[in-house]
Design a protein around this motif. Structure first.
Motif, short mmCIF file in Angstrom:
data_model
loop_
_atom_site.label_atom_id
_atom_site.label_comp_id
_atom_site.label_asym_id
_atom_site.label_seq_id
_atom_site.Cartn_x
_atom_site.Cartn_y
_atom_site.Cartn_z
N LEU A 4 0.85 -1.19 0.00
CA LEU A 4 0.00 0.00 0.00
C LEU A 4 0.89 1.24 0.00
CD1 LEU A 4 -3.22 0.62 1.93
CD2 LEU A 4 -1.42 2.33 2.08
N VAL A 5 0.54 2.21 -0.85
CA VAL A 5 1.30 3.45 -0.96
C VAL A 5 0.34 4.62 -0.78
CG1 VAL A 5 2.89 4.81 -2.37
CG2 VAL A 5 2.82 2.31 -2.62
N VAL A 6 0.69 5.53 0.12
CA VAL A 6 -0.13 6.72 0.38
C VAL A 6 0.79 7.92 0.48
CG1 VAL A 6 -0.09 6.45 2.91
CG2 VAL A 6 -2.04 7.60 1.81
N SER A 7 0.23 9.11 0.27
CA SER A 7 1.03 10.32 0.36
C SER A 7 0.13 11.51 0.66
CB SER A 7 1.77 10.56 -0.96
OG SER A 7 2.71 11.60 -0.83
N ASP A 8 0.75 12.56 1.16
CA ASP A 8 0.13 13.88 1.25
C ASP A 8 -1.20 13.89 1.99
OD1 ASP A 8 1.94 15.72 -0.54
OD2 ASP A 8 1.72 13.85 -1.66
N ASN A 9 -1.19 13.37 3.24
CA ASN A 9 -2.40 13.49 4.07
C ASN A 9 -2.44 14.81 4.81
OD1 ASN A 9 -0.24 11.93 5.55
ND2 ASN A 9 -1.58 12.43 7.28
N HIS A 10 -1.34 15.55 4.84
CA HIS A 10 -1.27 16.91 5.39
C HIS A 10 -1.98 17.06 6.73
CE1 HIS A 10 0.96 18.73 2.12
NE2 HIS A 10 0.26 17.96 1.31
N VAL A 27 -2.23 -6.60 2.76
CA VAL A 27 -1.00 -6.06 2.17
C VAL A 27 0.18 -6.44 3.07
CG1 VAL A 27 -2.17 -4.14 1.01
CG2 VAL A 27 -1.11 -3.76 3.23
N GLU A 28 1.35 -6.54 2.44
CA GLU A 28 2.55 -6.94 3.18
C GLU A 28 3.32 -5.76 3.74
OE1 GLU A 28 4.99 -9.53 0.71
OE2 GLU A 28 3.15 -10.06 -0.36
N HIS A 29 3.10 -4.58 3.13
CA HIS A 29 3.93 -3.44 3.50
C HIS A 29 3.16 -2.15 3.30
CE1 HIS A 29 8.07 -2.73 4.66
NE2 HIS A 29 7.99 -1.60 4.01
N PHE A 30 3.43 -1.14 4.15
CA PHE A 30 2.81 0.17 4.06
C PHE A 30 3.90 1.23 3.83
CE2 PHE A 30 -0.22 -2.32 6.44
CZ PHE A 30 -1.46 -1.84 6.04
N ILE A 31 3.69 2.06 2.80
CA ILE A 31 4.65 3.11 2.45
C ILE A 31 3.94 4.45 2.48
CG2 ILE A 31 6.01 4.08 0.54
CD1 ILE A 31 6.63 1.19 -0.32
N HIS A 32 4.60 5.45 3.06
CA HIS A 32 4.09 6.83 3.05
C HIS A 32 5.13 7.71 2.36
CE1 HIS A 32 2.47 10.66 4.17
NE2 HIS A 32 1.45 10.07 4.79
N CYS A 33 4.71 8.39 1.30
CA CYS A 33 5.62 9.19 0.47
C CYS A 33 5.73 10.65 0.90
CB CYS A 33 5.19 9.11 -1.00
SG CYS A 33 5.31 7.46 -1.69
N GLY A 34 5.45 10.95 2.14
CA GLY A 34 5.74 12.28 2.67
C GLY A 34 4.57 13.24 2.71
N ASP A 35 4.83 14.36 3.38
CA ASP A 35 3.84 15.38 3.70
C ASP A 35 2.71 14.82 4.57
OD1 ASP A 35 5.27 17.40 2.59
OD2 ASP A 35 3.89 17.82 0.94
N THR A 77 10.57 8.33 -2.02
CA THR A 77 10.91 9.73 -1.77
C THR A 77 9.64 10.56 -1.94
OG1 THR A 77 12.50 11.48 -2.30
CG2 THR A 77 11.56 10.26 -4.16
N HIS A 78 9.67 11.79 -1.51
CA HIS A 78 8.49 12.64 -1.70
C HIS A 78 8.43 13.14 -3.14
CE1 HIS A 78 5.12 15.10 -0.72
NE2 HIS A 78 5.75 16.23 -1.01
N GLY A 79 9.55 13.54 -3.68
CA GLY A 79 9.60 13.97 -5.07
C GLY A 79 9.95 15.43 -5.26
N HIS A 80 9.82 16.24 -4.22
CA HIS A 80 10.09 17.68 -4.36
C HIS A 80 11.55 17.98 -4.68
CE1 HIS A 80 11.04 16.78 -0.20
NE2 HIS A 80 11.57 17.98 -0.02
N LEU A 81 12.44 17.10 -4.32
CA LEU A 81 13.86 17.30 -4.62
C LEU A 81 14.26 16.71 -5.98
CD1 LEU A 81 15.32 16.48 -1.09
CD2 LEU A 81 14.82 18.73 -2.08
#
Length: 167
Positions: A4-10, A27-35, A77-81
């Motif tokens: 599972l991949v999630v991002s930007d819950n602010h 799911v086997e793994h949880f990923i958070h892509c920042g923010d 990574t978040h991606g902003h860089l």
């Protein structure tokens, strides 16, 4: 493999707890892509491999992570860089240097998946402030021997779309 991949819950916390409860058995793994805008050690981020986005101020988050899941090497990574709002080329070069075959990133708040040069790129969109759609989204990456599947869901867990990529 299912990740599972999630991002930007602010700063929204309930949605992260709901995702963990909803998918803890499938799911086997949880990923958070920042923010996330949450402290690194917050209970809501527990269970997620997370990175720091441009709106995260807790320096305990790494700017990027390499994670091995089954036979896959994830670059997170978040991606902003990496200028992801204009091109995937900078992040692709880093992924190649890191020998990653899956890249997970956020920042643009726009859900999308692409498979090019043997690398799967996945942006789960934003679970709180989506752009280019009204749907708040997250993704589940599924792998079989022959294919990658990227399934997009709304915050209620309803499947919105699926994409198949032949490896």
């Amino acid at each position: 493999m299912k990740v599972l991949v999630v991002s930007d819950n602010h700063g929204q916390t309930d949605v992260l707890e709901q995702l963990k409860a909803r998918h803890q058995d499938d799911v086997e793994h949880f990923i958070h892509c920042g923010d996330s805008e949450l402290p690194f050690n917050s209970k809501e981020m527990e269970g997620f491999d997370g990175v720091r986005g441009n709106c995260d101020f807790d320096s305990d988050y790494p700017l990027q992570l390499i994670k091995e899941v089954n036979d896959n090497r994830f670059f997170i990574t978040h991606g902003h860089l990496h200028q992801v709002k204009s091109s995937l080329m900078p992040i692709k070069y880093v992924a190649q240097e890191e020998e990653a075959n899956i890249v997970c990133f956020g920042h643009s708040h726009i859900a999308g998946a692409e498979y090019t040069g043997g690398i799967l790129f996945v942006n789960p969109g934003s679970i709180s402030l989506p752009r280019m759609t009204r749907h708040k989204t997250y993704a589940i990456i599924e792998e079989t021997n022959l294919d990658f599947f990227v399934h997009y869901y709304n915050e209620k867990g309803e499947r919105l779309s699926s994409h198949t990529f032949n490896k």
